[in-house]
Motif scaffolding. Structure first.
Motif, short mmCIF file in Angstrom:
data_model
loop_
_atom_site.label_atom_id
_atom_site.label_comp_id
_atom_site.label_asym_id
_atom_site.label_seq_id
_atom_site.Cartn_x
_atom_site.Cartn_y
_atom_site.Cartn_z
N VAL A 175 0.81 -1.22 0.00
CA VAL A 175 0.00 0.00 0.00
C VAL A 175 0.84 1.27 0.00
CG1 VAL A 175 -0.17 0.15 2.52
CG2 VAL A 175 -2.01 1.08 1.10
N ASP A 176 2.09 1.19 0.49
CA ASP A 176 2.92 2.39 0.60
C ASP A 176 4.07 2.43 -0.39
OD1 ASP A 176 1.33 3.30 2.63
OD2 ASP A 176 2.62 2.58 4.25
N VAL A 177 3.99 1.62 -1.44
CA VAL A 177 5.03 1.65 -2.46
C VAL A 177 5.03 3.02 -3.15
CG1 VAL A 177 5.81 0.68 -4.65
CG2 VAL A 177 4.94 -0.83 -2.85
N ASN A 178 6.19 3.66 -3.18
CA ASN A 178 6.36 5.00 -3.78
C ASN A 178 5.55 6.07 -3.07
OD1 ASN A 178 8.08 3.92 -5.80
ND2 ASN A 178 6.30 3.36 -7.04
N VAL A 179 5.23 5.86 -1.80
CA VAL A 179 4.49 6.84 -1.01
C VAL A 179 5.34 7.27 0.18
CG1 VAL A 179 2.45 7.25 0.42
CG2 VAL A 179 2.25 5.90 -1.68
N LYS A 180 5.46 8.58 0.39
CA LYS A 180 6.29 9.07 1.48
C LYS A 180 5.47 9.59 2.65
CE LYS A 180 10.19 10.40 -1.49
NZ LYS A 180 11.06 11.53 -1.93
N LYS A 181 4.45 10.38 2.39
CA LYS A 181 3.71 11.05 3.46
C LYS A 181 2.35 10.42 3.73
CE LYS A 181 6.75 14.31 4.35
NZ LYS A 181 7.40 14.41 5.69
N LEU A 182 1.49 10.32 2.72
CA LEU A 182 0.11 9.86 2.91
C LEU A 182 0.07 8.33 2.86
CD1 LEU A 182 -1.81 12.48 0.73
CD2 LEU A 182 -1.41 12.50 3.21
N THR A 183 0.57 7.72 3.91
CA THR A 183 0.64 6.27 3.99
C THR A 183 -0.76 5.66 4.13
OG1 THR A 183 0.83 6.28 6.40
CG2 THR A 183 2.89 6.43 5.11
N GLY A 184 -0.84 4.37 3.91
CA GLY A 184 -2.12 3.70 4.04
C GLY A 184 -2.68 3.82 5.44
N LYS A 185 -1.83 3.64 6.44
CA LYS A 185 -2.29 3.75 7.82
C LYS A 185 -2.78 5.16 8.11
CE LYS A 185 -0.83 3.27 12.64
NZ LYS A 185 0.26 2.93 13.58
N LEU A 186 -2.05 6.18 7.66
CA LEU A 186 -2.44 7.56 7.92
C LEU A 186 -3.77 7.89 7.24
CD1 LEU A 186 -1.69 10.26 9.19
CD2 LEU A 186 -0.45 10.84 7.10
N MET A 187 -3.99 7.41 6.01
CA MET A 187 -5.24 7.67 5.32
C MET A 187 -6.39 6.97 6.03
SD MET A 187 -4.61 9.77 2.97
CE MET A 187 -6.26 9.72 2.29
N PHE A 188 -6.15 5.77 6.50
CA PHE A 188 -7.20 5.08 7.24
C PHE A 188 -7.53 5.82 8.54
CE2 PHE A 188 -8.45 2.13 10.59
CZ PHE A 188 -9.60 1.62 10.03
N GLN A 189 -6.48 6.29 9.22
CA GLN A 189 -6.71 7.05 10.46
C GLN A 189 -7.54 8.30 10.18
OE1 GLN A 189 -2.50 7.37 11.49
NE2 GLN A 189 -2.89 6.26 13.41
N LEU A 190 -7.27 8.96 9.07
CA LEU A 190 -8.00 10.18 8.72
C LEU A 190 -9.48 9.88 8.47
CD1 LEU A 190 -8.05 13.20 8.05
CD2 LEU A 190 -7.38 12.60 5.70
N LEU A 191 -9.74 8.84 7.70
CA LEU A 191 -11.13 8.47 7.42
C LEU A 191 -11.84 8.02 8.69
CD1 LEU A 191 -10.52 6.58 4.07
CD2 LEU A 191 -11.74 8.74 4.34
N PHE A 192 -11.15 7.28 9.51
CA PHE A 192 -11.70 6.85 10.80
C PHE A 192 -12.06 8.07 11.65
CE2 PHE A 192 -12.09 5.01 14.86
CZ PHE A 192 -12.09 3.62 14.77
N TYR A 193 -11.14 9.00 11.75
CA TYR A 193 -11.33 10.22 12.53
C TYR A 193 -12.51 11.03 11.99
CZ TYR A 193 -9.88 14.31 15.30
OH TYR A 193 -9.83 15.35 16.20
#
Length: 338
Positions: free
Chosen positions: A76-94
């Motif tokens: 999920v985080d291949v070629n991703v530096k900031k908006l990681t999968g976990k961070l995006m999930f946390q944002l949607l959860f929040y």
């Protein structure tokens, strides 16, 4: 059990460059099942760190050591530096805990919220709503599925005694999510005005709950599944039959051949019917005089054949139960094969 409507409807792509307006469908289905967890903790006056603490308690449903495993396995985080999968999930959860009226711009605002920064540990990094749109558009659904499975497994283990009380009840319902036809080519049109105009389309989600946990999710985009006889009928039929399980659905599913098919498949069910239900009385099933629930007073319990269109009757007999709601004396009619 309309657990899809509120959290999903607002989460739409607003950026003019993208032809897709909604999140990946499997992603949406997962977000829908978060709602039972989040609704219990909503607090309009909760702000900042207080809210973050509540969200963190919900987040503990997910085993922390699994994040690295899911990230590696799904890429999920291949070629991703900031908006990681976990961070995006946390944002949607929040965002779901924050409220029902969410959008990409609202997500971007919440991303800056001190409470979210505390909860996610992201630091001072900020982002635009267009960047969130880009990330959501390509995020790996398999990553979300892994989180979903973990949530269900944890809930099943930790709350087994409570969940076991209703695990024999299988509830089904559908909800429609409107989208802009100019941004998506798929979807159903609803009503005569909609058929003449290409302004709005809708996607149907049919959800099944085994006890209190989601177990079935079907997504329909073709016009024929606008009918609940098709959407609910197919979903319930494909579920199969389990000994001791009772299927519950609302009166959207009316086709008599489908109800007869449930009897043939030995699938026990209970459903509502219109008060003007047409039937041919056979015999009384039981005397319900004096029987009541917290909300209803039972009035009749009998066996009858149901009428199809015209004067044709079903070959299978059904049990019909009538009741009066105590608060306003409205009549309710139920059909079952139990």
């Amino acid at each position: 059990i309309r657990i899809v409507r509120n959290p999903l409807k607002p989460i739409e792509y607003q950026h003019h460059r993208w032809k897709t307006q909604f999140l990946p469908l499997d992603f949406c289905c997962f977000l829908a099942v978060l709602n039972p967890y989040s609704m219990a903790t909503k607090n309009p006056s909760g702000k900042g760190l207080k809210k973050a603490t509540k969200v963190s308690s919900l987040f503990e449903l997910i085993d922390e050591e699994l994040w690295e495993k899911w990230t590696e396995e799904t890429g999920v985080d291949v070629n991703v530096k900031k908006l990681t999968g976990k961070l995006m999930f946390q944002l949607l959860f929040y965002a779901i805990v924050e409220g029902d009226r969410n959008s990409l711009r609202k997500l971007a605002t919440l991303y800056k919220d001190p409470g979210f920064s505390h909860f996610s540990g992201k630091g001072k990094h900020e982002t635009a709503h267009s960047s969130l749109s880009d990330r959501l558009r390509v995020i790996k659904v398999e990553f979300i599925q892994a989180i979903f499975k973990s949530l269900i497994d944890n809930a099943s283990r930790k709350h087994r005694r409570i969940l076991k009380q209703n695990e024999h009840l299988m509830r089904f319902d559908s909800t429609m999510i409107p989208i802009g036809a100019g941004l998506a080519e798929l979807g159903m049109t609803v009503g005569p005005k909609a058929k003449k105009s290409s302004g709005r389309r809708q996607i149907k989600f049919t959800i099944g709950l085994a006890g209190d946990l989601p177990s079935e999710v079907r997504v329909f985009v073709d016009q024929k599944h606008l009918s609940e006889d098709r959407a609910l009928g197919e979903t319930i039929t494909e579920r199969g039959s389990k000994s001791g399980e009772i299927v519950i659905f609302d009166r959207g599913l009316k086709k008599r051949t489908i109800l007869e098919g449930f009897c043939t498949d030995e699938k026990d069910f209970v459903t509502r019917a219109d008060s003007n239900l047409r039937y041919d009385f056979i015999q009384t099933h039981s005397d319900v005089k004096g029987r009541e629930t917290d909300d209803l007073t039972l009035t009749e319990d009998f066996i009858a054949y149901l009428y199809r269109s015209g004067d044709k009757k079903t070959t299978q007999s059904f049990r019909i139960i009538k009741a009066i709601r105590k608060s306003d004396e409205k009549e309710f009619v139920f059909i079952t094969n139990i």
